[in-house]
Design an enzyme around this catalytic site. Structure first.
Site, PDB file in Angstrom:
ATOM      1  N   TYR A 156      14.492   5.517  -3.117  1.00  0.00           N
ATOM      2  CA  TYR A 156      13.511   4.634  -3.526  1.00  0.00           C
ATOM      3  C   TYR A 156      13.466   3.421  -2.930  1.00  0.00           C
ATOM      4  O   TYR A 156      14.469   2.650  -2.833  1.00  0.00           O
ATOM      5  CB  TYR A 156      13.623   4.259  -5.156  1.00  0.00           C
ATOM      6  CG  TYR A 156      13.816   5.509  -6.304  1.00  0.00           C
ATOM      7  CD1 TYR A 156      12.298   5.560  -6.880  1.00  0.00           C
ATOM      8  CD2 TYR A 156      14.460   6.346  -6.273  1.00  0.00           C
ATOM      9  CE1 TYR A 156      12.101   6.653  -7.785  1.00  0.00           C
ATOM     10  CE2 TYR A 156      14.326   7.372  -7.143  1.00  0.00           C
ATOM     11  CZ  TYR A 156      13.209   7.617  -7.700  1.00  0.00           C
ATOM     12  OH  TYR A 156      12.919   8.733  -8.703  1.00  0.00           O
ATOM     13  N   ARG A 200      13.843   3.886 -10.669  1.00  0.00           N
ATOM     14  CA  ARG A 200      15.041   4.403 -11.131  1.00  0.00           C
ATOM     15  C   ARG A 200      16.400   3.414 -10.452  1.00  0.00           C
ATOM     16  O   ARG A 200      16.994   4.075  -9.386  1.00  0.00           O
ATOM     17  CB  ARG A 200      15.206   5.742 -10.586  1.00  0.00           C
ATOM     18  CG  ARG A 200      14.321   6.741 -11.209  1.00  0.00           C
ATOM     19  CD  ARG A 200      14.427   6.972 -12.703  1.00  0.00           C
ATOM     20  NE  ARG A 200      15.994   7.421 -12.823  1.00  0.00           N
ATOM     21  CZ  ARG A 200      16.295   8.647 -12.965  1.00  0.00           C
ATOM     22  NH1 ARG A 200      15.439   9.533 -13.094  1.00  0.00           N
ATOM     23  NH2 ARG A 200      17.451   8.995 -13.265  1.00  0.00           N
ATOM     24  N   ARG A 260      13.604  13.525  -5.728  1.00  0.00           N
ATOM     25  CA  ARG A 260      12.472  12.335  -6.129  1.00  0.00           C
ATOM     26  C   ARG A 260      12.679  11.177  -4.965  1.00  0.00           C
ATOM     27  O   ARG A 260      13.602  10.784  -4.647  1.00  0.00           O
ATOM     28  CB  ARG A 260      12.877  11.843  -7.363  1.00  0.00           C
ATOM     29  CG  ARG A 260      12.491  12.814  -8.454  1.00  0.00           C
ATOM     30  CD  ARG A 260      12.756  12.248  -9.795  1.00  0.00           C
ATOM     31  NE  ARG A 260      14.175  11.795  -9.990  1.00  0.00           N
ATOM     32  CZ  ARG A 260      15.233  12.557 -10.572  1.00  0.00           C
ATOM     33  NH1 ARG A 260      15.081  13.741 -10.938  1.00  0.00           N
ATOM     34  NH2 ARG A 260      16.350  12.027 -10.640  1.00  0.00           N
ATOM     35  N   CYS A 297      -1.676  16.125  -3.196  1.00  0.00           N
ATOM     36  CA  CYS A 297      -1.835  14.895  -3.529  1.00  0.00           C
ATOM     37  C   CYS A 297      -2.676  14.787  -4.846  1.00  0.00           C
ATOM     38  O   CYS A 297      -3.342  15.630  -5.095  1.00  0.00           O
ATOM     39  CB  CYS A 297      -2.779  14.103  -2.669  1.00  0.00           C
ATOM     40  SG  CYS A 297      -2.214  13.940  -0.920  1.00  0.00           S
ATOM     41  N   ARG A 341       1.521  15.882   7.213  1.00  0.00           N
ATOM     42  CA  ARG A 341       0.802  17.073   8.214  1.00  0.00           C
ATOM     43  C   ARG A 341       0.921  16.599   9.631  1.00  0.00           C
ATOM     44  O   ARG A 341       1.000  17.358  10.526  1.00  0.00           O
ATOM     45  CB  ARG A 341      -0.709  17.039   7.799  1.00  0.00           C
ATOM     46  CG  ARG A 341      -0.837  17.987   6.588  1.00  0.00           C
ATOM     47  CD  ARG A 341      -2.156  18.549   6.343  1.00  0.00           C
ATOM     48  NE  ARG A 341      -2.405  19.047   5.006  1.00  0.00           N
ATOM     49  CZ  ARG A 341      -2.788  18.529   4.016  1.00  0.00           C
ATOM     50  NH1 ARG A 341      -3.334  17.386   4.390  1.00  0.00           N
ATOM     51  NH2 ARG A 341      -2.970  18.934   2.884  1.00  0.00           N
ATOM     52  N   GLU A 381      -1.277   9.290 -10.195  1.00  0.00           N
ATOM     53  CA  GLU A 381      -0.511   8.980 -11.327  1.00  0.00           C
ATOM     54  C   GLU A 381      -1.407   8.924 -12.607  1.00  0.00           C
ATOM     55  O   GLU A 381      -2.406   8.414 -12.695  1.00  0.00           O
ATOM     56  CB  GLU A 381       0.283   8.037 -11.010  1.00  0.00           C
ATOM     57  CG  GLU A 381       1.578   8.229 -10.277  1.00  0.00           C
ATOM     58  CD  GLU A 381       2.688   8.883 -10.879  1.00  0.00           C
ATOM     59  OE1 GLU A 381       2.961   8.919 -11.952  1.00  0.00           O
ATOM     60  OE2 GLU A 381       3.397   9.651 -10.077  1.00  0.00           O
ATOM     61  N   ARG A 404       4.543   8.312  -4.800  1.00  0.00           N
ATOM     62  CA  ARG A 404       5.864   8.803  -5.293  1.00  0.00           C
ATOM     63  C   ARG A 404       5.841  10.266  -4.630  1.00  0.00           C
ATOM     64  O   ARG A 404       4.569  10.775  -4.653  1.00  0.00           O
ATOM     65  CB  ARG A 404       6.048   9.244  -6.598  1.00  0.00           C
ATOM     66  CG  ARG A 404       6.211   7.862  -7.588  1.00  0.00           C
ATOM     67  CD  ARG A 404       5.936   8.306  -9.095  1.00  0.00           C
ATOM     68  NE  ARG A 404       6.392   7.091  -9.830  1.00  0.00           N
ATOM     69  CZ  ARG A 404       5.525   6.017 -10.313  1.00  0.00           C
ATOM     70  NH1 ARG A 404       4.056   6.075  -9.971  1.00  0.00           N
ATOM     71  NH2 ARG A 404       5.881   5.015 -11.003  1.00  0.00           N
TER      72      ARG A 404
END
Length: 124
Positions: free
Chosen positions: A108, A116, A7, A75, A63, A78, A90
């Site tokens: 992050y 997080r 993540r 893609c 890419r 959210e 993210r």
């Protein structure tokens, strides 16, 4: 060898194409640097953005990186939860690796460290 998910998240200041592409590239490079992978190890990369980021497809940044043109990318937007972090990109990188779940380093950056704090460490 196992398939693991890594993540990561990063925030941007403005909804501008170059800022979105640069931040996406920065995030992926940080994930790769922290975990030592190359494109041949990667199964796929899922990229999500908050609804306030619509100036560019973040996958374009990946890419454009050498060796990443054959990695499957997707893609998405959210879920727009009220009060959630704004202008956030993210990544979920799935990778073939010998690393255990505990050895994987999630990344992050910038304002996304609040998502997080238990995983973001000093990478802000």
């Amino acid at each position: 060898m196992s398939v693991r998910g890594i993540r990561g998240a990063i925030t941007v200041d403005r909804n501008e194409e170059q800022e979105i592409l640069q931040a996406t590239s920065e995030m992926l490079r940080a994930i790769v640097a922290e975990n030592g992978f190359d494109p041949e190890d990667i199964c796929s990369v899922l990229i999500t953005v908050t609804t306030d980021l619509d100036a560019a497809f973040p996958a374009r940044a990946i890419r454009g990186l050498q060796g990443w043109d054959l990695v499957p990318l997707m893609c998405a937007v959210e879920v727009p939860v009220k009060g959630s972090l704004e202008r956030c990109i993210r990544l979920m990188v799935t990778v073939n690796t010998e690393l255990t779940q505990k050895e994987i380093k999630h990344v992050y950056l910038r304002g996304a460290g609040v998502l997080r704090p238990d995983l973001s460490g000093s990478k802000g």
